[in-house]
Design an enzyme around this catalytic site. Structure first.
Site, PDB file in Angstrom:
ATOM      1  N   ASP A 163       7.344  -6.214  -5.223  1.00 50.16           N
ATOM      2  CA  ASP A 163       6.176  -7.095  -5.338  1.00 50.16           C
ATOM      3  C   ASP A 163       4.993  -6.299  -5.888  1.00 50.16           C
ATOM      4  O   ASP A 163       3.871  -6.409  -5.384  1.00 50.16           O
ATOM      5  CB  ASP A 163       5.839  -7.725  -3.978  1.00 50.16           C
ATOM      6  N   LYS A 165       2.027  -5.455  -8.077  1.00 51.64           N
ATOM      7  CA  LYS A 165       1.023  -6.240  -8.813  1.00 51.64           C
ATOM      8  C   LYS A 165      -0.342  -5.652  -8.492  1.00 51.64           C
ATOM      9  O   LYS A 165      -0.491  -4.914  -7.494  1.00 51.64           O
ATOM     10  CB  LYS A 165       1.083  -7.715  -8.409  1.00 51.64           C
ATOM     11  N   ASN A 168      -1.717  -5.416  -5.002  1.00 49.67           N
ATOM     12  CA  ASN A 168      -1.082  -4.491  -4.061  1.00 49.67           C
ATOM     13  C   ASN A 168      -1.323  -3.034  -4.433  1.00 49.67           C
ATOM     14  O   ASN A 168      -0.719  -2.141  -3.857  1.00 49.67           O
ATOM     15  CB  ASN A 168       0.431  -4.763  -3.988  1.00 49.67           C
ATOM     16  N   ASP A 181       1.584  -2.817   0.695  1.00 52.25           N
ATOM     17  CA  ASP A 181       2.329  -4.068   0.843  1.00 52.25           C
ATOM     18  C   ASP A 181       3.829  -3.901   0.561  1.00 52.25           C
ATOM     19  O   ASP A 181       4.343  -4.406  -0.434  1.00 52.25           O
ATOM     20  CB  ASP A 181       1.716  -5.149  -0.069  1.00 52.25           C
ATOM     21  N   THR A 213       5.976 -12.109  -6.686  1.00 49.47           N
ATOM     22  CA  THR A 213       4.907 -13.002  -7.120  1.00 49.47           C
ATOM     23  C   THR A 213       5.269 -13.499  -8.510  1.00 49.47           C
ATOM     24  O   THR A 213       5.698 -12.715  -9.356  1.00 49.47           O
ATOM     25  CB  THR A 213       3.582 -12.211  -7.145  1.00 49.47           C
TER      26      THR A 213
HETATM   27  P1  ATP Z   1      -0.023 -11.382   2.750  1.00 50.96           P
HETATM   28  O1  ATP Z   1       0.382 -10.681   3.985  1.00 50.96           O
HETATM   29  O2  ATP Z   1      -0.336 -12.795   2.948  1.00 50.96           O
HETATM   30  O3  ATP Z   1       0.868 -11.090   1.577  1.00 50.96           O
HETATM   31  P2  ATP Z   1      -1.880  -9.291   2.226  1.00 50.96           P
HETATM   32  O4  ATP Z   1      -0.740  -8.403   1.967  1.00 50.96           O
HETATM   33  O5  ATP Z   1      -3.027  -9.248   1.289  1.00 50.96           O
HETATM   34  O6  ATP Z   1      -1.440 -10.784   2.335  1.00 50.96           O
HETATM   35  P3  ATP Z   1      -2.879  -7.710   4.397  1.00 50.96           P
HETATM   36  O7  ATP Z   1      -1.972  -6.576   4.151  1.00 50.96           O
HETATM   37  O8  ATP Z   1      -3.141  -8.130   5.792  1.00 50.96           O
HETATM   38  O9  ATP Z   1      -2.389  -9.025   3.709  1.00 50.96           O
HETATM   39  O10 ATP Z   1      -4.251  -7.385   3.708  1.00 50.96           O
HETATM   40  C1  ATP Z   1      -5.344  -8.258   3.796  1.00 50.96           C
HETATM   41  C2  ATP Z   1      -6.454  -7.760   2.890  1.00 50.96           C
HETATM   42  O11 ATP Z   1      -6.935  -6.495   3.346  1.00 50.96           O
HETATM   43  C3  ATP Z   1      -6.064  -7.578   1.434  1.00 50.96           C
HETATM   44  O12 ATP Z   1      -7.020  -8.241   0.655  1.00 50.96           O
HETATM   45  C4  ATP Z   1      -6.124  -6.113   1.163  1.00 50.96           C
HETATM   46  O13 ATP Z   1      -6.737  -5.862  -0.072  1.00 50.96           O
HETATM   47  C5  ATP Z   1      -6.986  -5.563   2.284  1.00 50.96           C
HETATM   48  N1  ATP Z   1      -6.374  -4.315   2.735  1.00 50.96           N
HETATM   49  C6  ATP Z   1      -5.146  -4.171   3.250  1.00 50.96           C
HETATM   50  N2  ATP Z   1      -4.874  -2.908   3.570  1.00 50.96           N
HETATM   51  C7  ATP Z   1      -5.983  -2.191   3.234  1.00 50.96           C
HETATM   52  C8  ATP Z   1      -6.336  -0.784   3.296  1.00 50.96           C
HETATM   53  N3  ATP Z   1      -5.475   0.115   3.750  1.00 50.96           N
HETATM   54  N4  ATP Z   1      -7.561  -0.430   2.853  1.00 50.96           N
HETATM   55  C9  ATP Z   1      -8.414  -1.346   2.370  1.00 50.96           C
HETATM   56  N5  ATP Z   1      -8.144  -2.663   2.279  1.00 50.96           N
HETATM   57  C10 ATP Z   1      -6.943  -3.089   2.701  1.00 50.96           C
END
Ligand code: ATP
Length: 327
Positions: A163, A165, A168, A181, A213
């Site tokens: 995934d 992109k 991520n 991710d 995606t």
């Molecule tokens: P889904 O789980 O629905 O695919 P997601 O992968 O974006 O969504 P999360 O991993 O919970 O869900 O992340 C939520 C948000 O937090 C995202 O917009 C991401 O950019 C931000 N984020 C996640 N991990 C970090 C990190 N280590 N540092 C900064 N921002 C982060």
């Protein structure tokens, strides 16, 4: 059953071994060890907070998942996979490819699971592309080279992201990439590495929707639903195209129409598209996965790195270079 899924979550939420933890205090951690700050972002079953380790004052991102929500959304496997892959990448840390969010520790309370992660201060790569419209050649070369260096490392460990992109791909304070991710990723066992694989998983996924995606999904995932490391090379081709053109190569009004375009390899590089970037994209966006540039490389991706687009690029020192300013 619910009990099975809960035990799966519990198992996936133990502390990492002390060898992978940067803190000397290896003991069990809890949310009391951190000061929680603002919400950085929200996923479909998680909330990510900015937090501070009270012992080291280090800033971290803590991903908090509500257990009931995870079970309701049937995401226990997804979380387990994410933890497993982040662990593999932390244990097999490679100094010349430090391009991954690091998992420091995990813990839980009765309602929630917690993942403490590297805080990517500059957020996602996507808004940077959107903001400037498209990247210049220097930025495209640099950022795609970092992604390639990261893929080389992941694939050498038998991990396919599936995934990949710009949402991520996060950016740290120095504007180097941190890939995240890994919930959709696949770990190949040693004998299958480098081949089209995973019969055992295929049947399961055929019943579900595709992994990934729409815009970046490879044709093989749409047809026989099998992924190989070359599926990430397809996504890399899409991302390089997007950096140069400002839009993804296969875009349309609906997912169905995007899939049709992918299966027909229906994309064109607009006027002004750098010829060497076009040549590289054309060699990555190839329907037959084994014919993609790099797909037959035995170790690493020398055939991609030696493409004229990357002429003069020192891949081994990317992490020490100052990234070109995105403008
Ligand atoms: P889904 O789980 O629905 O695919 P997601 O992968 O974006 O969504 P999360 O991993 O919970 O869900 O992340 C939520 C948000 O937090 C995202 O917009 C991401 O950019 C931000 N984020 C996640 N991990 C970090 C990190 N280590 N540092 C900064 N921002 C982060």
């Amino acid at each position: 059953s619910k009990t099975d899924e809960l035990s799966l979550l519990a198992a996936s939420s133990g502390n990492l071994s002390s060898s992978t933890s940067p803190q000397p205090t290896a003991g069990k951690r809890s949310s009391k060890d951190f000061i929680f700050g603002r919400v950085i972002g929200e996923g479909s079953f998680s909330t990510v907070y900015l937090a501070k380790d009270i012992h080291t004052s280090k800033e971290l991102a803590i991903k908090v998942c509500d257990k009931r929500h995870v079970i309701r959304e049937k995401k226990a496997e997804y979380i387990k996979r994410e933890k497993e892959v982040l662990n593999m990448l932390s244990v097999n840390f490679k100094a010349t490819a430090p391009f991954f969010v690091k998992l420091y520790c995990t813990f839980q309370d009765p309602d929630r699971l917690y993942f403490t992660l590297t805080y990517a201060k500059n957020g996602e790569l996507l808004p940077y592309i959107t903001r400037v419209g498209c990247f210049d050649i220097d930025c495209t070369r640099f950022y795609s080279a970092e992604i390639l260096q990261a893929l080389e490392h992941m694939h050498s460990l038998g991990i396919i992201h599936r995934d990949l992109k710009p949402e991520n791909i996060l950016l740290n304070e120095e504007m180097h990439i941190l890939i995240t991710d890994f919930g959709s990723s696949k770990i190949l066992n040693a004998t299958h590495r480098g081949q089209d694989v995973e019969n055992e998983e295929r049947a399961v996924r055929r019943r579900n929707s595709f992994v990934g995606t729409a815009q970046y999904v490879s044709p093989e995932l749409l047809t026989d639903k099998s992924a190989s490391p070359a599926s990430d090379l397809w996504a890399l081709g899409c991302i390089i195209y997007q950096m140069v053109a400002g839009v993804t190569p296969f875009h349309a009004g609906s997912e169905y129409m995007i899939f049709q375009k992918i299966l027909k390899l229906d994309y064109i590089c607009p006027d002004g598209f750098s010829p060497s970037a076009k040549d590289l994209v054309d060699k990555l966006l190839v329907l037959e996965s084994s014919n993609r540039l790099g797909a037959c490389d035995k170790e690493g991706y020398p055939s991609i790195k030696s493409h004229p687009f990357y002429q003069g690029m020192d891949f081994e020192t990317l992490h020490q270079q100052t990234p070109p300013v995105i403008s």
